[in-house]
Design a protein around this motif. Sequence first.
Motif, PDB file in Angstrom:
ATOM      1  N   UNK A 136       0.760  -1.066  -0.082  1.00  0.00           N
ATOM      2  CA  UNK A 136       0.137   0.057   0.086  1.00  0.00           C
ATOM      3  C   UNK A 136       0.861   1.418  -0.010  1.00  0.00           C
ATOM      4  N   UNK A 137       0.445   2.154  -0.830  1.00  0.00           N
ATOM      5  CA  UNK A 137       1.036   3.355  -0.771  1.00  0.00           C
ATOM      6  C   UNK A 137       1.508   4.113   0.607  1.00  0.00           C
ATOM      7  N   UNK A 138       0.652   4.046   1.529  1.00  0.00           N
ATOM      8  CA  UNK A 138       0.704   4.663   2.900  1.00  0.00           C
ATOM      9  C   UNK A 138       1.776   3.621   3.772  1.00  0.00           C
ATOM     10  N   UNK A 139       1.988   2.526   3.236  1.00  0.00           N
ATOM     11  CA  UNK A 139       2.966   1.736   3.872  1.00  0.00           C
ATOM     12  C   UNK A 139       4.394   1.908   3.607  1.00  0.00           C
ATOM     13  N   UNK A 140       4.657   2.876   2.474  1.00  0.00           N
ATOM     14  CA  UNK A 140       6.023   3.302   2.162  1.00  0.00           C
ATOM     15  C   UNK A 140       6.535   4.326   3.156  1.00  0.00           C
ATOM     16  N   UNK A 141       7.748   4.507   3.445  1.00  0.00           N
ATOM     17  CA  UNK A 141       8.702   3.626   3.343  1.00  0.00           C
ATOM     18  C   UNK A 141       8.659   2.345   4.343  1.00  0.00           C
ATOM     19  N   UNK A 142       9.140   1.311   3.730  1.00  0.00           N
ATOM     20  CA  UNK A 142       9.273   0.123   4.693  1.00  0.00           C
ATOM     21  C   UNK A 142      10.807   0.344   5.080  1.00  0.00           C
ATOM     22  N   UNK A 143      10.880   0.065   6.611  1.00  0.00           N
ATOM     23  CA  UNK A 143      12.404   0.312   7.064  1.00  0.00           C
ATOM     24  C   UNK A 143      12.675  -0.909   8.066  1.00  0.00           C
TER      25      UNK A 143
END
Length: 429
Positions: free
Chosen positions: A251-258
């Motif tokens: 999902x767009x709002x899950x970015x960024x994944x860190x």
Amino acid sequence: MIDIQLLRKDIDNVAVCLATRKFILDVAGFNTLEGERKQIQIRAEELQGKRNALSKQIGMLKGKGEDTTAVMEEVAGIADELKSSATRLEAVQLLLSDFMMQIPNLPHTSTPVGKEEADNVEVRRVGTPRNYDFEVRDHVDIGAPLGLDFDVAVKLTGSRFSVMKGGIARLHRALAQFMLDTHTSDHGYTECYTPYIVNADSLRGTGQLPKFEADLFAVKKGGQEGEGETLYLIPTSEVSLTNIVRDQIIALDALPVKMTAHTPCFRSEAGSYGRDTRGMIRQHQFDKVELVQVVHPDQSFEALEDMVGHAETILQKLGLPYRVVSLCTGDMGFSATKTYDIEVWLPAQKTYREISSLSNCDTFQTRRMQTRFRNAQGKPELPHTLNGSGLAVGRTLVAVLENFQEADGGVAIPEVLWPYMGGLKRLSA
């Protein structure tokens, strides 16, 4: 994997770009395969069109009560040829896929052009190397009385492994815990625990396979010799962390994944000789705290600068002198489009040595892994991946031993590590 459309549209320019990476693109080989692919597909379209026309003709003949045998035989022949074409097309596409898997990433326009390490560009230096009023020793000589043992490791396994005991083992653990705590609490990474053994798909996803299989340690999953699935010890937790998002739409709002993880890493280091075979600088097994980000394409170069800063923070808190270097095209890793190395000062070698390498891989890995995110318009798009050491634990231990050595053979422990050492401020024999 780079976009095959780049080769189809502008292969000569791609070849020039890759040549700066010391990679010679087989332009003729690609054009031959691509030409055959096109020919097969064009012929298949012609045959399908002809079959459709003949099918209509059969209907008309039947409607008139006329014989359809000859036309039906022609349709059957077309079906056989289409089946043969489909088989050949599949084979050609596999060859094209294998061809693409061997090609390194294209360097970013901001990456310095050069052939080797000497062409890398220094970005900055931080900290001043210490002056000593006694003879400086290297980490092997410093560590031996403190519990660093290479001879026992040879007995247990072989050369280029180490055993640590007592205070030096605790210092090694303290460094890893300090790094993880800093990256999770201060820099917003999620700590992960991942397998140390991965399958071939994972290594293909991040670019270690098929090109670098000789650098890996392979193990068999069950069965007798020659049977069972081949698995691999991770060369870095970049592999396991990055592949967490393989075959996913994020999902767009899950970015960024860190993500971050502390793991052992296993590398055959084939062809490595000279000074790096002494001590802990280049071993077959070593620990590393890895940083991985999956980000929106518009934000990846900003993220790369941030990641460099995150790794630098560890060195700054430890009080270790270092420099940051932008790698040239000829010295950059296979999957990277832009890379910074952080090099720490080692007094015994009187030089800076790599302690972290941080790279932006743009869509090179996500194209291999089929990882996508939904953009603002709701359409699937390839995100960018970044990875880097935050830091290599063994090399950080080497730097601490050498930079904080004392005349009597002891080592002062950096203050930031005291809480992880139970209040111990100094290592001594």
